[in-house]
Design a protein around this motif. Structure first.
Motif, PDB file in Angstrom:
ATOM      1  N   TRP A 166       7.544  37.796  47.328  1.00 29.09           N
ATOM      2  CA  TRP A 166       7.078  38.544  48.444  1.00 29.09           C
ATOM      3  C   TRP A 166       5.710  38.689  47.958  1.00 29.09           C
ATOM      4  O   TRP A 166       5.314  38.640  46.693  1.00 29.09           O
TER       5      TRP A 166
ATOM      6  N   CYS B  50       7.439  39.567  57.646  1.00 31.60           N
ATOM      7  CA  CYS B  50       8.494  39.486  57.232  1.00 31.60           C
ATOM      8  C   CYS B  50       9.267  40.750  57.142  1.00 31.60           C
ATOM      9  O   CYS B  50      10.669  40.750  57.364  1.00 31.60           O
TER      10      CYS B  50
ATOM     11  N   LEU C 185       8.211  45.772  52.222  1.00 34.68           N
ATOM     12  CA  LEU C 185       8.440  44.964  51.210  1.00 34.68           C
ATOM     13  C   LEU C 185       9.463  45.412  50.256  1.00 34.68           C
ATOM     14  O   LEU C 185      10.342  44.835  49.604  1.00 34.68           O
TER      15      LEU C 185
ATOM     16  N   GLY D 133      12.733  41.639  55.642  1.00 36.62           N
ATOM     17  CA  GLY D 133      13.171  40.646  54.837  1.00 36.62           C
ATOM     18  C   GLY D 133      14.343  39.887  55.404  1.00 36.62           C
ATOM     19  O   GLY D 133      14.932  38.906  54.647  1.00 36.62           O
TER      20      GLY D 133
ATOM     21  N   LYS E 202      12.596  43.760  48.926  1.00 41.10           N
ATOM     22  CA  LYS E 202      13.114  43.496  47.526  1.00 41.10           C
ATOM     23  C   LYS E 202      14.349  44.034  47.153  1.00 41.10           C
ATOM     24  O   LYS E 202      14.910  43.506  46.551  1.00 41.10           O
TER      25      LYS E 202
END
Length: 222
Positions: free
Chosen positions: A101, A53, A81, A56, A85
Motif C-alpha cells: 500500500w 484503491c 488505506l 482495497g 490494510k
C-alpha cells in the motif's frame, strides 16, 4: 481544453470513510475483476498498480484471483488505506504478503515503474486535470502494460442525473448521496474520455459504455 465542474473534495470526513467502507460494493467489484479475466485470460502479468484503491476491494480480489500476482494499492486518503490494510489482515498469509500500500496523490514521481497492469475503479472523475492520470499511467507502465479504468459516466441531461441519484440513494448510506451527485456531475462523457486519450497519444486504449452509468477504458500499451 475540456471545461468541467470541479468536484468538491470528498473522503475527508470520518463518517464518509466509514460509510464507504461499510457499503457493499462486492458485487460490482467482483464483476469488474471477472470482466478483466474474460478479456485477459492469461492474467495481468506479475505486478499490478491499483490507482485510487480506496478500501482495497479490487486489490484483494486480484491477489485472490491470480496466485502469482503482486498488487500495489495507491490512494490519497490515509483513512481509506487504513481500512484496506485492516481488511488485508484477514487474507491467507500467502495472499496478504503479495499486497503493498502507498499513500499518493497523482502525479507522484515516487510511484514505481514496471507495472504489468494498471487498474482503477472510480478514479478518473476525481481528477481536476485528467491528463494527470494518463501521464501517470505512462510513468508506471512497462511495455505491454494492460490498462483497465472503470468509472462513472456523466448522464446526458439533468433528468437522467437525478434519476440515478435517487436510485443510488435508495440503497446507499445517506451520507453518500451528496458525494454521488457531485461525482456524477464531475464525471466525463465517453466522447470526452476519447478526446483525452487522443491528446495523451494513447489511441490503443478503447472506451466503452457499460450499463447506464459507467464507462470503461481498456487496452494494452505498445
Amino acid at each position: 481544453m475540456l471545461k468541467r465542474q470541479v468536484e468538491p473534495e470528498l473522503m475527508n470526513a470520518t463518517d464518509q470513510v466509514e460509510a464507504y467502507a461499510a457499503a457493499d460494493f462486492s458485487h460490482s467489484d467482483q464483476a469488474l475483476v471477472e470482466w478483466i479475466a474474460q478479456r485477459f485470460p492469461a492474467g495481468l502479468g506479475e505486478r499490478v498498480i491499483d490507482l485510487g484503491c480506496g478500501p482495497g476491494n479490487i486489490a484483494l480480489l486480484l491477489v485472490q484471483r491470480w496466485p502469482q500476482l503482486e498488487v500495489l494499492g495507491v490512494d490519497g486518503a490515509p483513512k481509506m488505506l487504513a481500512v484496506a490494510k485492516e481488511r488485508a489482515q484477514f487474507l491467507p498469509s500467502d495472499q496478504a504478503r503479495r499486497l503493498e500500500w502507498q499513500q499518493a496523490c497523482l502525479p507522484d514521481p515516487t510511484l514505481p515503474g514496471g507495472a504489468s497492469a494498471v487498474v482503477s475503479n472510480s478514479l478518473l472523475h476525481h481528477l481536476h486535470e485528467p491528463a494527470v492520470l494518463w501521464n501517470s499511467i505512462k510513468h508506471v507502465a512497462a511495455p505491454g502494460c494492460v490498462v483497465v479504468i472503470h468509472d462513472l459516466r456523466r448522464p446526458h441531461n439533468e433528468e437522467g442525473l437525478q434519476q440515478l441519484v435517487e436510485r443510488h440513494a435508495a440503497t446507499a448510506p445517506a451520507v453518500l448521496k451528496r458525494d454521488y451527485e457531485a461525482s456524477l456531475r464531475a464525471a466525463f462523457s465517453a466522447e470526452e474520455v476519447h478526446q483525452q486519450l487522443q491528446q495523451a497519444q494513447l489511441p490503443q486504449l478503447k472506451v466503452i459504455e457499460r450499463e447506464d452509468r459507467y464507462l470503461t477504458v481498456w487496452g494494452q500499451l505498445a
